[in-house]
Scaffold this active site. Structure first.
Site, PDB file in Angstrom:
ATOM      1  N   LYS A 107       0.867  -1.188   0.000  1.00  0.00           N
ATOM      2  CA  LYS A 107       0.000   0.000   0.000  1.00  0.00           C
ATOM      3  C   LYS A 107       0.894   1.225   0.000  1.00  0.00           C
ATOM      4  O   LYS A 107       2.009   1.170   0.529  1.00  0.00           O
ATOM      5  CB  LYS A 107      -0.901   0.025   1.241  1.00  0.00           C
ATOM      6  CG  LYS A 107      -2.185   0.775   1.027  1.00  0.00           C
ATOM      7  CD  LYS A 107      -3.173  -0.092   0.269  1.00  0.00           C
ATOM      8  CE  LYS A 107      -4.481   0.592  -0.010  1.00  0.00           C
ATOM      9  NZ  LYS A 107      -5.476  -0.369  -0.517  1.00  0.00           N
ATOM     10  N   GLY A 219     -25.532   1.728   0.593  1.00  0.00           N
ATOM     11  CA  GLY A 219     -24.700   2.352  -0.429  1.00  0.00           C
ATOM     12  C   GLY A 219     -25.290   2.124  -1.812  1.00  0.00           C
ATOM     13  O   GLY A 219     -26.069   1.179  -2.036  1.00  0.00           O
ATOM     14  N   GLY A 221     -22.952   2.941  -4.667  1.00  0.00           N
ATOM     15  CA  GLY A 221     -21.779   3.324  -5.460  1.00  0.00           C
ATOM     16  C   GLY A 221     -21.371   2.188  -6.366  1.00  0.00           C
ATOM     17  O   GLY A 221     -22.190   1.341  -6.744  1.00  0.00           O
ATOM     18  N   ASN A 222     -20.093   2.155  -6.708  1.00  0.00           N
ATOM     19  CA  ASN A 222     -19.596   1.162  -7.655  1.00  0.00           C
ATOM     20  C   ASN A 222     -19.932  -0.273  -7.232  1.00  0.00           C
ATOM     21  O   ASN A 222     -20.459  -1.054  -8.028  1.00  0.00           O
ATOM     22  CB  ASN A 222     -18.079   1.338  -7.815  1.00  0.00           C
ATOM     23  CG  ASN A 222     -17.457   0.235  -8.636  1.00  0.00           C
ATOM     24  OD1 ASN A 222     -16.879  -0.694  -8.088  1.00  0.00           O
ATOM     25  ND2 ASN A 222     -17.598   0.310  -9.949  1.00  0.00           N
TER      26      ASN A 222
HETATM   27  P1  NAD Z   1     -18.389   4.581  -3.936  1.00  0.00           P
HETATM   28  O1  NAD Z   1     -17.726   5.829  -3.477  1.00  0.00           O
HETATM   29  O2  NAD Z   1     -18.539   4.305  -5.390  1.00  0.00           O
HETATM   30  O3  NAD Z   1     -19.879   4.487  -3.309  1.00  0.00           O
HETATM   31  C1  NAD Z   1     -20.143   4.655  -1.964  1.00  0.00           C
HETATM   32  C2  NAD Z   1     -21.651   4.707  -1.780  1.00  0.00           C
HETATM   33  O4  NAD Z   1     -21.939   4.780  -0.383  1.00  0.00           O
HETATM   34  C3  NAD Z   1     -22.324   5.914  -2.422  1.00  0.00           C
HETATM   35  O5  NAD Z   1     -23.590   5.537  -2.929  1.00  0.00           O
HETATM   36  C4  NAD Z   1     -22.543   6.856  -1.248  1.00  0.00           C
HETATM   37  O6  NAD Z   1     -23.650   7.740  -1.433  1.00  0.00           O
HETATM   38  C5  NAD Z   1     -22.845   5.847  -0.154  1.00  0.00           C
HETATM   39  N1  NAD Z   1     -22.654   6.354   1.196  1.00  0.00           N
HETATM   40  C6  NAD Z   1     -21.675   7.134   1.684  1.00  0.00           C
HETATM   41  N2  NAD Z   1     -21.898   7.392   2.971  1.00  0.00           N
HETATM   42  C7  NAD Z   1     -23.038   6.752   3.305  1.00  0.00           C
HETATM   43  C8  NAD Z   1     -23.799   6.635   4.483  1.00  0.00           C
HETATM   44  N3  NAD Z   1     -23.415   7.223   5.612  1.00  0.00           N
HETATM   45  N4  NAD Z   1     -24.928   5.890   4.453  1.00  0.00           N
HETATM   46  C9  NAD Z   1     -25.335   5.282   3.306  1.00  0.00           C
HETATM   47  N5  NAD Z   1     -24.661   5.364   2.165  1.00  0.00           N
HETATM   48  C10 NAD Z   1     -23.526   6.090   2.162  1.00  0.00           C
HETATM   49  O7  NAD Z   1     -17.606   3.401  -3.194  1.00  0.00           O
HETATM   50  P2  NAD Z   1     -17.454   1.889  -3.635  1.00  0.00           P
HETATM   51  O8  NAD Z   1     -16.295   1.791  -4.576  1.00  0.00           O
HETATM   52  O9  NAD Z   1     -18.777   1.344  -4.012  1.00  0.00           O
HETATM   53  O10 NAD Z   1     -16.947   1.246  -2.260  1.00  0.00           O
HETATM   54  C11 NAD Z   1     -17.846   0.927  -1.209  1.00  0.00           C
HETATM   55  C12 NAD Z   1     -17.102   0.110  -0.161  1.00  0.00           C
HETATM   56  O11 NAD Z   1     -16.527  -1.042  -0.778  1.00  0.00           O
HETATM   57  C13 NAD Z   1     -15.925   0.809   0.526  1.00  0.00           C
HETATM   58  O12 NAD Z   1     -15.809   0.307   1.853  1.00  0.00           O
HETATM   59  C14 NAD Z   1     -14.727   0.332  -0.280  1.00  0.00           C
HETATM   60  O13 NAD Z   1     -13.515   0.397   0.463  1.00  0.00           O
HETATM   61  C15 NAD Z   1     -15.134  -1.095  -0.539  1.00  0.00           C
HETATM   62  N6  NAD Z   1     -14.440  -1.716  -1.667  1.00  0.00           N
HETATM   63  C16 NAD Z   1     -14.558  -1.223  -2.936  1.00  0.00           C
HETATM   64  C17 NAD Z   1     -13.908  -1.855  -3.986  1.00  0.00           C
HETATM   65  C18 NAD Z   1     -14.049  -1.366  -5.396  1.00  0.00           C
HETATM   66  O14 NAD Z   1     -13.484  -2.006  -6.297  1.00  0.00           O
HETATM   67  N7  NAD Z   1     -14.806  -0.319  -5.663  1.00  0.00           N
HETATM   68  C19 NAD Z   1     -13.091  -2.979  -3.749  1.00  0.00           C
HETATM   69  C20 NAD Z   1     -13.001  -3.484  -2.452  1.00  0.00           C
HETATM   70  C21 NAD Z   1     -13.684  -2.840  -1.423  1.00  0.00           C
END
Ligand code: NAD
Length: 428
Positions: A107, A219, A221-222
């Protein structure tokens, strides 16, 4: 009374110590695995747009590379600390090991806030990071990726700097590149799909028909967006998702009994995954307080937003119907909540197994870049399914055989694999 500030590295070490005891690991292996093998701390001088020079602090931690080149993101954050980077590097070692990809854990980070930096200044930080680290990173040593506040563009500047210094093309040096510049098809959907691949297997071993299941996801998001799509494709139904509302500075949950429509909600969400609540109401959604995602009468809960969401305070709200929790987010469940979940007999697919689809696809990107030959999307996603399915079953078998909680079983598999590689090399 002063409370000790949260230290992620101490938490990572405590988790390791607990499982090392369960496995009765020998002293030398414990000493090797509970601290990073290598750390780099350096200064990055950058000429700012106003002509002054600002010096940023950068880090790279290679926790363990017994199983292959270190792998892990680079974060840009104003509050970055070396202990956070150490913890994340450690967790990357376990994540790569649990899905059995031939990579170690790394990291990196830079203490900076991209919100207050021009693109030219950010480029200076990226190139400066590589100028400090180029001797110790590369396709065969250590492979960075995007993370918090770093993007495919940052990865390309870093790649270009390394290739300029080395005088050769080395696209396997870094992942998370744009698809037209050596990125992998399927990476966008990989984490969300991977979450559902492990859920599908969990339901199979529990004898539950996925087509009868409803789910609530925190959530949008992605991870969540692609998890919704894949679960619907398999016949399940997501009835609730939640998101952060930037204007109101709070979160809302969006409920629809006959299933949410991911495409329609994406059409009314901002680029950060925040859903427009007025438009959602027009589309027939019931808008609830954000915390209500956890209390829905569903079979499956998928935290996919933030850490520390299923805690001593909230776990009591989990509906009695819930049978499975699949952790899309990193660290969504606290140890106190874990105890309650265990007592209630809810089956958990732990975070570093459930969300490992992202790093698995990054590994595929690295392989494709090293070969300079790129696969079709279906090939990537089918290889992803194979890896995630195998990883789930090896953890489940360990949990059954040793009567371990799934989280402990995942740790046990990962730590055993890294310990074995270290022994095989004659390190311990
Ligand atoms: P993102 O930023 O695309 O989406 C996050 C989502 O969470 C958004 O819809 C946002 O509005 C919502 N959110 C934020 N605060 C919130 C709250 N208090 N209550 C409800 N919703 C809330 O993030 P992501 O890439 O989808 O990642 C989400 C989680 O998955 C994180 O913990 C990240 O570390 C983990 N993760 C992501 C990946 C990846 O490839 N994207 C890989 C491994 C782990």
């Amino acid at each position: 009374m002063s409370t000790k500030p949260f230290n992620a590295f101490e938490m990572a070490q405590a988790q390791f110590d607990r499982v090392a005891d369960l496995l009765d690991l020998d002293r030398a292996t414990r000493e090797l695995l509970r601290v990073p093998m290598r750390e780099y701390h350096f200064s990055i001088p950058v000429r700012m747009d106003d002509g002054s020079v600002k010096v940023f602090r950068g880090f790279r931690v290679q926790h363990n590379d017994a199983r292959g080149p270190a792998k892990g993101g680079i974060r840009f954050h104003p509050h970055e600390t070396i202990d956070t980077v150490r913890a994340l590097a450690t967790w990357m070692t376990w994540k790569c090991a649990v899905v059995d990809i031939p990579l170690g854990g790394g990291k990196g980070g830079v203490i900076c806030d991209p919100h207050h930096l021009s693109m030219r200044e950010q480029e200076g930080i990226c190139r400066g990071w590589v100028r400090q680290m180029w001797r110790n990173v590369g396709p065969l040593t250590d492979v960075p990726a995007p993370d918090v506040m770093t993007t495919p563009q940052h990865m390309l500047w870093m790649l270009d700097e390394l290739e300029t210094i080395r005088g050769e093309h080395l696209p396997g040096f870094i992942t998370g590149k744009p698809v037209h510049m050596g990125g992998s098809l399927g990476r966008t959907e990989a984490t969300g799909y991977g979450v559902i691949f492990t859920l599908r297997e969990a339901l199979k071993v529990k004898g539950i028909d996925i087509r009868t299941c409803t789910a609530s996801i925190q959530g949008f998001g992605n991870v969540s967006q692609y998890a919704v799509r894949k679960l619907h494709e398999l016949g399940g139904k997501v009835v609730c998702v939640s998101s952060w509302d930037q204007a109101d500075q709070t979160s809302y949950a969006f409920f629809k009994a006959d299933g949410i429509d991911a495409d329609a909600l994406m059409g009314i969400a901002d680029k950060f995954g925040g859903i427009d609540k007025a438009k959602a109401k027009e589309l027939g959604y019931t808008v609830l307080p954000g915390a209500d995602w956890i209390a829905q009468e569903v079979d499956i809960l998928i935290p996919a937003a933030l850490e520390n969401q299923i805690s001593a305070d909230t776990v009591g709200r989990v509906h009695e119907k819930v049978k499975v929790i699949v952790e899309g987010a990193n660290g969504p469940t606290t140890p106190e909540a874990d105890e309650v979940i265990k007592q209630r007999g809810i089956f958990v697919v732990p975070d570093f197994l459930a969300n490992a689809g992202g790093v698995t696809c990054s590994y595929f990107e690295q392989v494709q870049s090293n070969m300079n030959y790129y696969w079709e999307r279906d090939e990537v996603l089918s290889k992803l399914d194979t890896k995630m399915t195998a990883a789930f079953h090896s953890v489940y078998e360990m949990a059954e055989r040793q009567k371990f909680y799934m989280r402990d079983a995942a740790y046990a598999i990962a730590i055993n694999r890294v310990a074995q590689a270290s022994r095989d090399r004659g390190w311990v």
